[in-house]
Design an enzyme around this catalytic site. Sequence first.
Site, PDB file in Angstrom:
ATOM      1  N   GLU A  44       0.854  -1.188   0.000  1.00 26.35           N
ATOM      2  CA  GLU A  44       0.000   0.000   0.000  1.00 26.35           C
ATOM      3  C   GLU A  44       0.888   1.235   0.000  1.00 26.35           C
ATOM      4  O   GLU A  44       1.693   1.432   0.908  1.00 26.35           O
ATOM      5  CB  GLU A  44      -0.925   0.035   1.216  1.00 26.35           C
ATOM      6  CG  GLU A  44      -1.871   1.234   1.182  1.00 26.35           C
ATOM      7  CD  GLU A  44      -2.703   1.396   2.449  1.00 26.35           C
ATOM      8  OE1 GLU A  44      -3.701   2.129   2.395  1.00 26.35           O
ATOM      9  OE2 GLU A  44      -2.334   0.805   3.494  1.00 26.35           O
ATOM     10  N   ASP A 118      -3.009  11.621  -3.192  1.00 27.77           N
ATOM     11  CA  ASP A 118      -3.110  13.054  -3.475  1.00 27.77           C
ATOM     12  C   ASP A 118      -3.380  13.230  -4.972  1.00 27.77           C
ATOM     13  O   ASP A 118      -2.609  12.741  -5.803  1.00 27.77           O
ATOM     14  CB  ASP A 118      -1.797  13.734  -3.094  1.00 27.77           C
ATOM     15  CG  ASP A 118      -1.890  15.248  -3.078  1.00 27.77           C
ATOM     16  OD1 ASP A 118      -2.673  15.812  -3.890  1.00 27.77           O
ATOM     17  OD2 ASP A 118      -1.196  15.884  -2.271  1.00 27.77           O
ATOM     18  N   LYS A 122      -3.344  20.361 -10.223  1.00 24.52           N
ATOM     19  CA  LYS A 122      -2.773  21.303 -11.185  1.00 24.52           C
ATOM     20  C   LYS A 122      -1.935  20.566 -12.230  1.00 24.52           C
ATOM     21  O   LYS A 122      -1.197  19.634 -11.912  1.00 24.52           O
ATOM     22  CB  LYS A 122      -1.918  22.341 -10.461  1.00 24.52           C
ATOM     23  CG  LYS A 122      -2.727  23.230  -9.522  1.00 24.52           C
ATOM     24  CD  LYS A 122      -1.853  24.271  -8.839  1.00 24.52           C
ATOM     25  CE  LYS A 122      -2.707  25.149  -7.917  1.00 24.52           C
ATOM     26  NZ  LYS A 122      -1.889  26.173  -7.201  1.00 24.52           N
ATOM     27  N   TYR A 193     -10.088   7.937   5.210  1.00 22.83           N
ATOM     28  CA  TYR A 193     -10.655   8.892   4.263  1.00 22.83           C
ATOM     29  C   TYR A 193     -11.945   8.350   3.651  1.00 22.83           C
ATOM     30  O   TYR A 193     -12.908   9.093   3.442  1.00 22.83           O
ATOM     31  CB  TYR A 193      -9.651   9.198   3.146  1.00 22.83           C
ATOM     32  CG  TYR A 193      -8.618  10.224   3.498  1.00 22.83           C
ATOM     33  CD1 TYR A 193      -8.965  11.547   3.786  1.00 22.83           C
ATOM     34  CD2 TYR A 193      -7.268   9.888   3.547  1.00 22.83           C
ATOM     35  CE1 TYR A 193      -8.003  12.492   4.103  1.00 22.83           C
ATOM     36  CE2 TYR A 193      -6.295  10.821   3.872  1.00 22.83           C
ATOM     37  CZ  TYR A 193      -6.680  12.120   4.147  1.00 22.83           C
ATOM     38  OH  TYR A 193      -5.716  13.059   4.468  1.00 22.83           O
ATOM     39  N   GLU A 194     -11.945   7.080   3.354  1.00 23.41           N
ATOM     40  CA  GLU A 194     -13.115   6.459   2.743  1.00 23.41           C
ATOM     41  C   GLU A 194     -14.332   6.577   3.659  1.00 23.41           C
ATOM     42  O   GLU A 194     -15.443   6.898   3.204  1.00 23.41           O
ATOM     43  CB  GLU A 194     -12.819   4.994   2.436  1.00 23.41           C
ATOM     44  CG  GLU A 194     -13.866   4.287   1.612  1.00 23.41           C
ATOM     45  CD  GLU A 194     -13.410   2.913   1.172  1.00 23.41           C
ATOM     46  OE1 GLU A 194     -14.247   2.169   0.624  1.00 23.41           O
ATOM     47  OE2 GLU A 194     -12.221   2.566   1.366  1.00 23.41           O
TER      48      GLU A 194
END
Length: 212
Positions: A44, A118, A122, A193-194
Site C-alpha cells: 500500500e 493526493d 494542477k 478517508y473512505e
Amino acid sequence: MRARNKPWADDFLLENSHVVELEPFDYKKNWSNVFENNNPIHLEIGTGKGQFITGMAKQQKDVNFIGIEVAKNIIVSAVQKVLESGQNNIRLINKNAEDIREFFGESEVDKIYLNFSDPWPKSRHEKRRLTFHTFLEQYQHILTENGEIILKTDNRSLFEYSLVSFSKFGMEIDEVVLDLHNHSDPLNVMTEYEEKFSAKGQPIFRCRAHFK
C-alpha cells in the site's frame, strides 16, 4: 490538514523497528526473510494511519502487507494500530515512494494498493500523481507477472486520469466501479478517508488493472 507535530515520533519508531523498517533498502529482494515466509506481498503506497492495512492483514493472514507512508507524524498512528492488532504480517516503511525500486526487486510484489492518493489537480504537478507513467514503469518492474494495481479514490478527476493513464501505458483494466458502497463487496476494507467521504454521501471510485 497537516498532522500535528509529534516530537516523540523518532524515538517511538526506533523502539518499534520490528514493525517499521527504517532502512528498507537493506531488504530489497529479501522481504521473504523479513516475514520469514514466502507468502505473497501486497503493497500500500500512502498507508496513512493504518486502518486499511491492518484490516486487510486480519482478513488475509496468508498475505504479507507492506505500507509506505512518508509523513512521520502520521505513520506513528499506523504503527500503533499494527501493535494493537497483534498481526505479524505487516511491515511499514517511513520513506518517500519516489522510486520504490529502491525498496523492492523485480517481480517481488504481487499487488499494489493506491488508496485516496493526493490528486495533484494542477497540470504542472501531473508528474507527482501516483498513476503518472513514470510511476507505472516502477510498478511494472516490481510486480509479478500476474500482479495488479487497485486504485480507490473519491476524486473523479484523478480516477478518470488514471484510467486513461493505465490505457495509454497498455494496461488491461479489469474492473471499474463508480460507486463502491452501492456495489456488493463484503471484503472491502475502508480507509479513514473512505469512511469520512462516504459518510458525506460522496461516491467512492475503484478500479483494478494489470500489465499485459
